[in-house]
Motif scaffolding. Structure first.
Motif: not given
Length: 421
Positions: A14-21, A126-139, A196-201
């Motif tokens: 899902l995290a990579w799908i967000v980037v692709a979108l 700002p919103a797009a990069l923040a959303l990508i950072a929300d989903y990609h929390v690891g490496r 979709r927004d990252s549900p954790q945040l």
């Protein structure tokens, strides 16, 4: 155990799908803003009231100023109300403005359209990069941001070729704006259904925090202030390269406008794509060994920008266009290393609900100063300051930037940032 593994794998996908979108949105974001410069002659000939270069300069400047000053508000809204809604609304409205730009008939209408473009586009990055950072929390955070930035570079490249569309008797500059606008409007609808927004945040993004308190919190963070300066100083050179390099190559090497435009954009933007891929991968790998991995990779990119600026300034003395292009390629590689790590570094020094606001402030300072750099370069050119001397100043600024980024002290790890309140 298998259920946990499957859930983690699904989250990664899902995290990579967000980037692709978002990559096509990033491409449109920069294509829509860049192609006007490549179609200058056609637009000036067709739109009443653009009588000189000064009038044209106001058109370019107005976009930057509105974009810069609205960026902090765009970031704040993304933190306050969620990234998804801001991204989709921004895409829809700037695409509508892009379409409308193809309909203008007067200078005043074009000025209004470019101001509206600056306002509507300022909400996206700002919103797009923040959303990508929300989903990609690891490496994968730097690689994910780098992939998104590749869409930006591709948009700039396509924008560089849009002059050929403007010259086509069957198409023209109005068709280009109308077509790009319609593509963006149409893409906003499937994006609304899927993104979709990252549900954790979700809970943290809706904290009752005013824009003043957010700004105060960010500016009281010493590492954030260092990052703002680090983000701004190299951008001075980047704006000059992006806005002035076509005319520099044309005048210094006696080549045509078409060849100068392609030489000034294509090669270094392709190099930036390569740099974003390598820099993102290297930063994510280096983070496995030290929390300063992304800082080190970004500094490495800046160390490429230093000699590239000296080289670009010296190239006309060789009389060889290839020399200038090679140093621009080195600049692009360094820029890719730098560009894919700014948001990931920001995530290491701020809490999640301040990420978009922080990037909006960074945009405000960087783009405002970029406009001053454009003006300053023109002033120095008019005063016959040697090109090597001007670009040596930019190289010196890049050296200062290396020191600044190395002074930044990470406070959060990739994995802990998302849960830190």
């Amino acid at each position: 155990m298998n259920s946990s593994h499957g859930s983690a794998k699904s989250q990664t996908s899902l995290a990579w799908i967000v980037v692709a979108l978002l990559v096509p949105v990033a491409l449109l974001n920069y294509l829509d803003r860049q192609m006007l410069a490549s179609m200058k002659a056609s637009v000036m000939q067709d739109v009443a009231g653009i009588d000189n270069d000064a009038a044209w300069g106001w058109i370019l400047a107005l976009f930057k100023w509105t974009y810069a000053f609205v960026s902090p508000f765009g970031g704040y809204f993304a933190d306050k109300f969620g990234r998804r809604g801001v991204i989709i609304a921004s895409l829809f409205f700037w695409s509508l403005v892009t379409w409308a730009t193809g309909q203008v008939t007067t200078y005043e209408q074009l000025l209004f359209a470019r101001a509206a473009m600056g306002i509507s586009e300022a909400f996206y990055i700002p919103a797009a990069l923040a959303l990508i950072a929300d989903y990609h929390v690891g490496r994968t955070r730097s690689r994910a941001v780098g992939l998104h930035q590749m869409g930006i570079y591709a948009g700039v490249i396509l924008g560089g070729f849009s002059g050929y569309v403007a010259d086509s008797p069957d198409l023209g500059w109005r068709w280009a704006f109308a077509a790009c606008g319609l593509v963006g409007i149409l893409y906003a609808f499937p994006l609304f259904l899927v993104l979709r927004d990252s549900p954790q945040l979700n809970g943290e993004k809706r904290e009752s925090v005013s824009i003043l308190s957010s700004t105060k919190s960010l500016l009281s963070n010493g590492s954030f202030v260092l990052l703002v300066l680090y983000f701004t100083l190299p951008a001075l050179a980047a704006w000059v390269v992006r806005d002035w390099m076509p005319s520099i190559l044309k005048e210094e090497f006696g080549i045509g406008q078409g060849m100068a435009g392609v030489s000034a954009t294509l090669y270094w933007q392709v190099a930036a794509i390569v740099g974003a891929i390598i820099g993102g991968w290297l930063a994510d790998r280096w983070m496995m060994k030290t929390s300063r991995g992304r800082i080190y990779v970004s500094a490495l990119g800046m160390s490429m920008i230093v000699p590239s600026m000296f080289g670009v300034g010296y190239a006309p003395q060789t009389g060889m266009l290839l020399v200038a292009i090679l140093f621009l390629v080195l600049f692009g590689l360094g820029w890719g290393f730098f560009d894919c790590n700014n948001m990931p570094i920001l995530c290491q020094i701020t809490k999640p609900h301040l990420r978009a606001s922080g990037y909006g402030l960074m945009n405000l300072v960087s783009i405002s100063c970029g406009g001053l750099a454009d003006w300053g370069f023109g002033e120095l050119q008019d005063r016959n300051v040697p090109l090597f001397g001007i670009f040596s100043v930019f190289a010196s600024v890049a050296v200062i930037s290396i020191v600044l980024v190395l002074l930044i002290r990470p406070r959060y790890s990739d994995d802990s940032t998302a849960s830190d309140h």
